[in-house]
Design a protein around this motif. Structure first.
Motif, PDB file in Angstrom:
ATOM      1  N   ILE A  51      -5.836  10.609   2.902  1.00  7.38           N
ATOM      2  CA  ILE A  51      -5.886   9.480   3.827  1.00  7.38           C
ATOM      3  C   ILE A  51      -7.051   9.688   4.788  1.00  7.38           C
ATOM      4  O   ILE A  51      -7.100  10.682   5.513  1.00  7.38           O
ATOM      5  CB  ILE A  51      -4.581   9.355   4.631  1.00  7.38           C
ATOM      6  CG1 ILE A  51      -3.357   9.359   3.697  1.00  7.38           C
ATOM      7  CG2 ILE A  51      -4.609   8.103   5.506  1.00  7.38           C
ATOM      8  CD1 ILE A  51      -3.303   8.214   2.725  1.00  7.38           C
TER       9      ILE A  51
ATOM     10  N   VAL B 145      -7.540   5.085   1.243  1.00  6.00           N
ATOM     11  CA  VAL B 145      -6.825   6.072   0.431  1.00  6.00           C
ATOM     12  C   VAL B 145      -7.726   6.541  -0.702  1.00  6.00           C
ATOM     13  O   VAL B 145      -8.270   5.723  -1.450  1.00  6.00           O
ATOM     14  CB  VAL B 145      -5.528   5.483  -0.163  1.00  6.00           C
ATOM     15  CG1 VAL B 145      -4.761   6.555  -0.946  1.00  6.00           C
ATOM     16  CG2 VAL B 145      -4.657   4.880   0.927  1.00  6.00           C
TER      17      VAL B 145
ATOM     18  N   ASP C  90      -2.684  12.250  -2.525  1.00  6.92           N
ATOM     19  CA  ASP C  90      -3.632  11.254  -2.027  1.00  6.92           C
ATOM     20  C   ASP C  90      -4.177  11.691  -0.676  1.00  6.92           C
ATOM     21  O   ASP C  90      -3.441  12.229   0.166  1.00  6.92           O
ATOM     22  CB  ASP C  90      -2.968   9.885  -1.885  1.00  6.92           C
ATOM     23  CG  ASP C  90      -2.782   9.173  -3.211  1.00  6.92           C
ATOM     24  OD1 ASP C  90      -3.286   9.689  -4.230  1.00  6.92           O
ATOM     25  OD2 ASP C  90      -2.148   8.102  -3.220  1.00  6.92           O
TER      26      ASP C  90
ATOM     27  N   GLU D 291       2.191   2.429  -3.284  1.00 11.66           N
ATOM     28  CA  GLU D 291       1.183   2.949  -4.212  1.00 11.66           C
ATOM     29  C   GLU D 291       0.769   4.381  -3.895  1.00 11.66           C
ATOM     30  O   GLU D 291       0.092   5.022  -4.697  1.00 11.66           O
ATOM     31  CB  GLU D 291      -0.049   2.044  -4.196  1.00 11.66           C
ATOM     32  CG  GLU D 291       0.218   0.636  -4.731  1.00 11.66           C
ATOM     33  CD  GLU D 291      -0.984  -0.272  -4.584  1.00 11.66           C
ATOM     34  OE1 GLU D 291      -1.978   0.148  -3.939  1.00 11.66           O
ATOM     35  OE2 GLU D 291      -0.932  -1.402  -5.099  1.00 11.66           O
ATOM     36  N   LEU D 292       1.183   4.883  -2.751  1.00 12.40           N
ATOM     37  CA  LEU D 292       0.781   6.226  -2.337  1.00 12.40           C
ATOM     38  C   LEU D 292       1.455   7.291  -3.181  1.00 12.40           C
ATOM     39  O   LEU D 292       2.625   7.180  -3.537  1.00 12.40           O
ATOM     40  CB  LEU D 292       1.113   6.443  -0.856  1.00 12.40           C
ATOM     41  CG  LEU D 292       0.374   5.542   0.134  1.00 12.40           C
ATOM     42  CD1 LEU D 292       0.879   5.784   1.558  1.00 12.40           C
ATOM     43  CD2 LEU D 292      -1.132   5.759   0.047  1.00 12.40           C
ATOM     44  N   ARG D 293       0.703   8.358  -3.475  1.00  9.64           N
ATOM     45  CA  ARG D 293       1.206   9.448  -4.313  1.00  9.64           C
ATOM     46  C   ARG D 293       0.956  10.806  -3.658  1.00  9.64           C
ATOM     47  O   ARG D 293       0.092  10.950  -2.793  1.00  9.64           O
ATOM     48  CB  ARG D 293       0.495   9.446  -5.677  1.00  9.64           C
ATOM     49  CG  ARG D 293       0.620   8.169  -6.479  1.00  9.64           C
ATOM     50  CD  ARG D 293      -0.174   8.331  -7.764  1.00  9.64           C
ATOM     51  NE  ARG D 293      -0.262   7.101  -8.540  1.00  9.64           N
ATOM     52  CZ  ARG D 293      -1.019   6.955  -9.613  1.00  9.64           C
ATOM     53  NH1 ARG D 293      -1.755   7.999 -10.035  1.00  9.64           N
ATOM     54  NH2 ARG D 293      -1.057   5.814 -10.260  1.00  9.64           N
ATOM     55  N   ASP D 294       1.696  11.763  -4.137  1.00  8.24           N
ATOM     56  CA  ASP D 294       1.475  13.149  -3.737  1.00  8.24           C
ATOM     57  C   ASP D 294       0.023  13.516  -4.039  1.00  8.24           C
ATOM     58  O   ASP D 294      -0.484  13.242  -5.128  1.00  8.24           O
ATOM     59  CB  ASP D 294       2.420  14.059  -4.533  1.00  8.24           C
ATOM     60  CG  ASP D 294       2.387  15.497  -4.068  1.00  8.24           C
ATOM     61  OD1 ASP D 294       2.341  15.726  -2.855  1.00  8.24           O
ATOM     62  OD2 ASP D 294       2.420  16.395  -4.934  1.00  8.24           O
TER      63      ASP D 294
ATOM     64  N   VAL E 111       0.845  -1.204   0.000  1.00  9.03           N
ATOM     65  CA  VAL E 111       0.000   0.000   0.000  1.00  9.03           C
ATOM     66  C   VAL E 111       0.874   1.245   0.000  1.00  9.03           C
ATOM     67  O   VAL E 111       0.616   2.199  -0.743  1.00  9.03           O
ATOM     68  CB  VAL E 111      -0.940   0.007   1.228  1.00  9.03           C
ATOM     69  CG1 VAL E 111      -1.681   1.337   1.336  1.00  9.03           C
ATOM     70  CG2 VAL E 111      -1.936  -1.149   1.149  1.00  9.03           C
ATOM     71  N   ARG E 112       1.911   1.237   0.805  1.00 13.36           N
ATOM     72  CA  ARG E 112       2.801   2.395   0.915  1.00 13.36           C
ATOM     73  C   ARG E 112       3.420   2.759  -0.433  1.00 13.36           C
ATOM     74  O   ARG E 112       3.535   3.943  -0.782  1.00 13.36           O
ATOM     75  CB  ARG E 112       3.895   2.094   1.931  1.00 13.36           C
ATOM     76  CG  ARG E 112       4.842   3.251   2.242  1.00 13.36           C
ATOM     77  CD  ARG E 112       5.910   2.784   3.230  1.00 13.36           C
ATOM     78  NE  ARG E 112       6.810   3.848   3.606  1.00 13.36           N
ATOM     79  CZ  ARG E 112       7.827   4.274   2.871  1.00 13.36           C
ATOM     80  NH1 ARG E 112       8.052   3.726   1.680  1.00 13.36           N
ATOM     81  NH2 ARG E 112       8.604   5.242   3.301  1.00 13.36           N
TER      82      ARG E 112
ATOM     83  N   VAL F 256       4.601   9.129   5.789  1.00 11.56           N
ATOM     84  CA  VAL F 256       3.811   7.940   5.461  1.00 11.56           C
ATOM     85  C   VAL F 256       4.146   6.731   6.331  1.00 11.56           C
ATOM     86  O   VAL F 256       3.309   5.841   6.492  1.00 11.56           O
ATOM     87  CB  VAL F 256       3.963   7.561   3.971  1.00 11.56           C
ATOM     88  CG1 VAL F 256       3.285   8.589   3.089  1.00 11.56           C
ATOM     89  CG2 VAL F 256       5.428   7.403   3.608  1.00 11.56           C
TER      90      VAL F 256
ATOM     91  N   ARG G 113      -8.108   9.251  -4.068  1.00  8.43           N
ATOM     92  CA  ARG G 113      -7.305  10.011  -5.040  1.00  8.43           C
ATOM     93  C   ARG G 113      -8.214  10.879  -5.903  1.00  8.43           C
ATOM     94  O   ARG G 113      -9.224  10.402  -6.443  1.00  8.43           O
ATOM     95  CB  ARG G 113      -6.511   9.038  -5.913  1.00  8.43           C
ATOM     96  CG  ARG G 113      -5.535   9.681  -6.888  1.00  8.43           C
ATOM     97  CD  ARG G 113      -4.624   8.610  -7.472  1.00  8.43           C
ATOM     98  NE  ARG G 113      -3.767   8.024  -6.430  1.00  8.43           N
ATOM     99  CZ  ARG G 113      -3.187   6.826  -6.517  1.00  8.43           C
ATOM    100  NH1 ARG G 113      -3.358   6.090  -7.600  1.00  8.43           N
ATOM    101  NH2 ARG G 113      -2.421   6.370  -5.530  1.00  8.43           N
TER     102      ARG G 113
ATOM    103  N   LEU H 238      -1.465  13.809   1.458  1.00 10.07           N
ATOM    104  CA  LEU H 238      -0.030  13.619   1.284  1.00 10.07           C
ATOM    105  C   LEU H 238       0.578  14.756   0.475  1.00 10.07           C
ATOM    106  O   LEU H 238       0.017  15.204  -0.518  1.00 10.07           O
ATOM    107  CB  LEU H 238       0.234  12.292   0.573  1.00 10.07           C
ATOM    108  CG  LEU H 238      -0.196  11.035   1.338  1.00 10.07           C
ATOM    109  CD1 LEU H 238       0.121   9.784   0.522  1.00 10.07           C
ATOM    110  CD2 LEU H 238       0.503  10.955   2.693  1.00 10.07           C
TER     111      LEU H 238
END
Length: 225
Positions: free
Chosen positions: A53, A123, A51, A46-49, A43-44, A113, A125, A87
């Motif tokens: 939470i 998450v 996103d 796949e995180l983007r600027d 999961v970590r 994160v 987007r 994020l």
């Protein structure tokens, strides 16, 4: 499903038909993680600027947290999501930070994160994040922390749905002095060009909850307006 979900309805929970298709915005749920489960690193990665939470707890977990003295967990008992963060690559571009606002901390990017491992969260987007003005968003992240300036930079009146700090700032001067976790995300995105129709009654006598933000539909706005 919480019985209070009806009060968390955004102004627009469906696409705005009067808005051109290319300007319509909404959030899409792209990942989920429960504390203690396997797969956090996946999961970590796949995180983007940008996103968002949305944190959650079971009713029992929230109850135990409150009994241990964590008053910030009260919201988890009555709302679908008890906390919200977005994020950002600020202030250190080499890692993703969690931008949010918390009681007795105010707006901050103190966590990154890696701290998400100890929480349960979904998450979300924004479908047109690539069209959001990143420089303006980073400006909001910086200015909101400067304007708060102390541990009281938290919107306690907004927490109870009485009055929310400036939700639609267009200039640094209009950025509010205090926000709750959900309104700081909504205000920051508006400042950068993403007008989410999350709040009813311009935020007056309206609890703008985390779910209200991530379930809202809105439109891209012209930053020159």
């Amino acid at each position: 499903m919480h019985s209070t979900r009806w009060i968390e309805a955004p102004t627009h929970s469906k696409p705005m038909r009067r808005v051109a298709e290319q300007k319509r915005i909404h959030f899409e749920k792209v990942a989920s993680f429960r504390e203690g489960a396997k797969g956090f690193e996946k999961v970590r990665r796949e995180l983007r600027d940008g996103d968002v939470i949305a944190y959650f707890m079971s009713s029992e977990e929230a109850k135990n947290d409150v009994l241990q003295g964590n008053v910030n967990s009260v919201g988890y008992k009555v709302l679908d999501y008890g906390h919200l963060a977005i994020l950002t690559s600020q202030p250190n571009p080499k890692k993703l930070h969690l931008f949010s606002s918390q009681s007795f901390k105010g707006p901050n990017t103190q966590e990154d994160v890696d701290t998400l491992r100890d929480h349960s969260f979904d998450v979300y987007r924004l479908n047109r994040w690539d069209q959001v003005n990143k420089a303006k968003f980073h400006e909001f992240v910086s200015e909101s922390q400067k304007k708060a300036g102390n541990k009281l930079g938290y919107d306690f009146s907004g927490m109870f749905g009485l009055w929310n700090s400036e939700l639609k700032p267009k200039t640094p001067k209009q950025i509010g002095h205090d926000y709750i976790c959900s309104t700081i995300v909504a205000a920051g995105l508006y400042y950068a060009g993403a007008d989410l129709k999350a709040s009813n009654r311009l935020g007056i006598f309206d609890l703008v909850s985390p779910r209200q933000v991530v379930m809202s539909h809105g439109e891209l706005r012209d930053l020159d307006e």
